[in-house]
Design a protein around this motif. Sequence first.
Motif, PDB file in Angstrom:
ATOM      1  N   TRP A 131       3.465 -12.783  -3.286  1.00 32.22           N
ATOM      2  CA  TRP A 131       3.070 -12.789  -4.840  1.00 32.22           C
ATOM      3  C   TRP A 131       2.893 -14.223  -5.365  1.00 32.22           C
ATOM      4  O   TRP A 131       3.739 -14.847  -4.907  1.00 32.22           O
ATOM      5  CB  TRP A 131       3.820 -11.837  -5.360  1.00 32.22           C
ATOM      6  CG  TRP A 131       3.672 -10.465  -5.033  1.00 32.22           C
ATOM      7  CD1 TRP A 131       4.393  -9.895  -4.103  1.00 32.22           C
ATOM      8  CD2 TRP A 131       2.902  -9.382  -5.399  1.00 32.22           C
ATOM      9  NE1 TRP A 131       4.081  -8.610  -3.854  1.00 32.22           N
ATOM     10  CE2 TRP A 131       3.061  -8.266  -4.566  1.00 32.22           C
ATOM     11  CE3 TRP A 131       1.744  -9.422  -6.343  1.00 32.22           C
ATOM     12  CZ2 TRP A 131       2.218  -7.033  -4.616  1.00 32.22           C
ATOM     13  CZ3 TRP A 131       1.064  -8.266  -6.597  1.00 32.22           C
ATOM     14  CH2 TRP A 131       1.143  -7.200  -5.891  1.00 32.22           C
ATOM     15  N   ARG A 170      -1.560 -15.823  -9.412  1.00 34.19           N
ATOM     16  CA  ARG A 170      -2.600 -14.830  -9.771  1.00 34.19           C
ATOM     17  C   ARG A 170      -2.171 -13.294  -9.973  1.00 34.19           C
ATOM     18  O   ARG A 170      -2.818 -12.812 -10.682  1.00 34.19           O
ATOM     19  CB  ARG A 170      -3.553 -14.896  -8.343  1.00 34.19           C
ATOM     20  CG  ARG A 170      -4.967 -14.186  -8.750  1.00 34.19           C
ATOM     21  CD  ARG A 170      -5.782 -14.348  -7.254  1.00 34.19           C
ATOM     22  NE  ARG A 170      -6.166 -15.650  -7.024  1.00 34.19           N
ATOM     23  CZ  ARG A 170      -7.284 -16.123  -7.626  1.00 34.19           C
ATOM     24  NH1 ARG A 170      -8.214 -15.262  -8.182  1.00 34.19           N
ATOM     25  NH2 ARG A 170      -7.762 -17.197  -7.276  1.00 34.19           N
ATOM     26  N   GLN A 171      -1.192 -13.012  -9.239  1.00 35.63           N
ATOM     27  CA  GLN A 171      -0.842 -11.617  -9.451  1.00 35.63           C
ATOM     28  C   GLN A 171       0.020 -11.329 -10.571  1.00 35.63           C
ATOM     29  O   GLN A 171      -0.246 -10.394 -11.303  1.00 35.63           O
ATOM     30  CB  GLN A 171       0.307 -11.074  -8.075  1.00 35.63           C
ATOM     31  CG  GLN A 171      -0.568 -10.794  -6.782  1.00 35.63           C
ATOM     32  CD  GLN A 171      -1.221 -12.117  -6.395  1.00 35.63           C
ATOM     33  OE1 GLN A 171      -0.656 -12.940  -6.225  1.00 35.63           O
ATOM     34  NE2 GLN A 171      -2.192 -11.789  -5.690  1.00 35.63           N
ATOM     35  N   THR A 217      -2.834 -11.187 -13.080  1.00 36.42           N
ATOM     36  CA  THR A 217      -3.867  -9.924 -13.059  1.00 36.42           C
ATOM     37  C   THR A 217      -2.984  -8.716 -13.356  1.00 36.42           C
ATOM     38  O   THR A 217      -3.354  -7.888 -14.107  1.00 36.42           O
ATOM     39  CB  THR A 217      -4.310  -9.669 -11.655  1.00 36.42           C
ATOM     40  OG1 THR A 217      -3.394  -9.631 -10.682  1.00 36.42           O
ATOM     41  CG2 THR A 217      -5.475 -10.759 -11.338  1.00 36.42           C
ATOM     42  N   GLY A 218      -1.621  -8.848 -13.171  1.00 34.97           N
ATOM     43  CA  GLY A 218      -0.776  -7.876 -13.732  1.00 34.97           C
ATOM     44  C   GLY A 218      -0.573  -7.922 -14.884  1.00 34.97           C
ATOM     45  O   GLY A 218      -0.422  -6.809 -16.018  1.00 34.97           O
ATOM     46  N   LEU A 265      -4.000  -6.188 -16.294  1.00 27.87           N
ATOM     47  CA  LEU A 265      -3.743  -4.850 -16.261  1.00 27.87           C
ATOM     48  C   LEU A 265      -2.924  -4.246 -17.318  1.00 27.87           C
ATOM     49  O   LEU A 265      -3.166  -3.174 -18.046  1.00 27.87           O
ATOM     50  CB  LEU A 265      -3.389  -4.587 -14.923  1.00 27.87           C
ATOM     51  CG  LEU A 265      -3.719  -4.424 -13.589  1.00 27.87           C
ATOM     52  CD1 LEU A 265      -3.135  -4.460 -12.418  1.00 27.87           C
ATOM     53  CD2 LEU A 265      -4.892  -3.420 -13.803  1.00 27.87           C
ATOM     54  N   ALA A 318      -9.526  -5.591 -12.374  1.00 24.85           N
ATOM     55  CA  ALA A 318      -8.193  -6.068 -12.471  1.00 24.85           C
ATOM     56  C   ALA A 318      -7.145  -5.564 -11.529  1.00 24.85           C
ATOM     57  O   ALA A 318      -6.548  -6.447 -10.618  1.00 24.85           O
ATOM     58  CB  ALA A 318      -7.516  -6.075 -13.810  1.00 24.85           C
ATOM     59  N   PHE A 319      -7.310  -4.351 -11.391  1.00 20.98           N
ATOM     60  CA  PHE A 319      -6.532  -3.671 -10.118  1.00 20.98           C
ATOM     61  C   PHE A 319      -6.861  -3.996  -8.893  1.00 20.98           C
ATOM     62  O   PHE A 319      -5.983  -4.497  -7.861  1.00 20.98           O
ATOM     63  CB  PHE A 319      -6.455  -2.218 -10.193  1.00 20.98           C
ATOM     64  CG  PHE A 319      -5.688  -1.478  -9.424  1.00 20.98           C
ATOM     65  CD1 PHE A 319      -4.226  -1.409  -9.480  1.00 20.98           C
ATOM     66  CD2 PHE A 319      -6.305  -0.719  -8.529  1.00 20.98           C
ATOM     67  CE1 PHE A 319      -3.463  -0.826  -8.709  1.00 20.98           C
ATOM     68  CE2 PHE A 319      -5.359  -0.093  -7.390  1.00 20.98           C
ATOM     69  CZ  PHE A 319      -4.080  -0.059  -7.643  1.00 20.98           C
ATOM     70  N   HIS A 369      -5.942  -7.662  -8.221  1.00 27.04           N
ATOM     71  CA  HIS A 369      -4.284  -7.690  -8.167  1.00 27.04           C
ATOM     72  C   HIS A 369      -3.736  -7.330  -6.799  1.00 27.04           C
ATOM     73  O   HIS A 369      -2.878  -7.792  -6.310  1.00 27.04           O
ATOM     74  CB  HIS A 369      -3.724  -6.726  -9.039  1.00 27.04           C
ATOM     75  CG  HIS A 369      -2.321  -6.698  -9.180  1.00 27.04           C
ATOM     76  ND1 HIS A 369      -1.447  -7.687  -9.632  1.00 27.04           N
ATOM     77  CD2 HIS A 369      -1.358  -5.938  -8.869  1.00 27.04           C
ATOM     78  CE1 HIS A 369      -0.245  -7.342  -9.701  1.00 27.04           C
ATOM     79  NE2 HIS A 369      -0.079  -6.498  -9.262  1.00 27.04           N
ATOM     80  N   LEU A 370      -4.667  -6.497  -5.933  1.00 28.21           N
ATOM     81  CA  LEU A 370      -4.191  -6.041  -4.654  1.00 28.21           C
ATOM     82  C   LEU A 370      -4.853  -6.795  -3.650  1.00 28.21           C
ATOM     83  O   LEU A 370      -4.811  -6.579  -2.508  1.00 28.21           O
ATOM     84  CB  LEU A 370      -4.492  -4.472  -4.561  1.00 28.21           C
ATOM     85  CG  LEU A 370      -3.831  -3.476  -5.311  1.00 28.21           C
ATOM     86  CD1 LEU A 370      -4.006  -2.164  -5.037  1.00 28.21           C
ATOM     87  CD2 LEU A 370      -2.186  -3.804  -5.031  1.00 28.21           C
ATOM     88  N   THR A 371      -5.558  -7.774  -3.850  1.00 25.73           N
ATOM     89  CA  THR A 371      -6.348  -8.666  -2.865  1.00 25.73           C
ATOM     90  C   THR A 371      -5.418  -9.322  -1.990  1.00 25.73           C
ATOM     91  O   THR A 371      -4.543  -9.943  -2.423  1.00 25.73           O
ATOM     92  CB  THR A 371      -7.094  -9.544  -3.739  1.00 25.73           C
ATOM     93  OG1 THR A 371      -8.200  -8.837  -4.396  1.00 25.73           O
ATOM     94  CG2 THR A 371      -7.995 -10.504  -2.518  1.00 25.73           C
TER      95      THR A 371
END
Length: 176
Positions: A10, A13-14, A17-18, A21, A66-67, A70-72
């Motif tokens: 992580w 970026r995460q 994006t979190g 979200l 955004a989700f 976030h998971l990319t």
Amino acid sequence: MRRWQRMDPWGARQVFTGFMLLVGCTAATTLSVLAGRALIRGEIDVRAALGMAGALIFMGVWLTFAFRLHLTGIYVNDRGVRLRHVFSTRTLPWSRVTGFEASPALFLGEPTSRLACWVRTTDGAFESAVQRRSRRVGWRKENGPVLDAADFDQLLVRLADQRARARLDRGGVVSR
């Protein structure tokens, strides 16, 4: 291990994006509560209803994007490798994976200034969204995690270890 485990660490970026979200969920909840109150009171006309519907649709798109961002990344389990991109997900079984390599990321079919983690398979190579940070000037894709050199190299080692472990679990011969 049936659950997908994220292989890339992580990063900023995460976190971003979190946060997006969180903002999106807060805005959607607030909008829904306000719309519900106005609807109960009978204060909504057609124009206001269409405006709220448009805002809720926008929030749905915002949250979905955004989700997905976030998971990319790259995920593994005992069955294979999953490459999550913003707009697609590809799952490759371990039986088809032949290795992992760092090659230039492609943008519109042309190489960029960053290296990406590629998964080699019996059917060809597939680019992941995970890229290695680069100071070189040139085109860059901003579609996934960008790791520093040490983390990127560690990712390739971890992926090779996961592949070797999967081959051993299936009773195969390990070769790098």
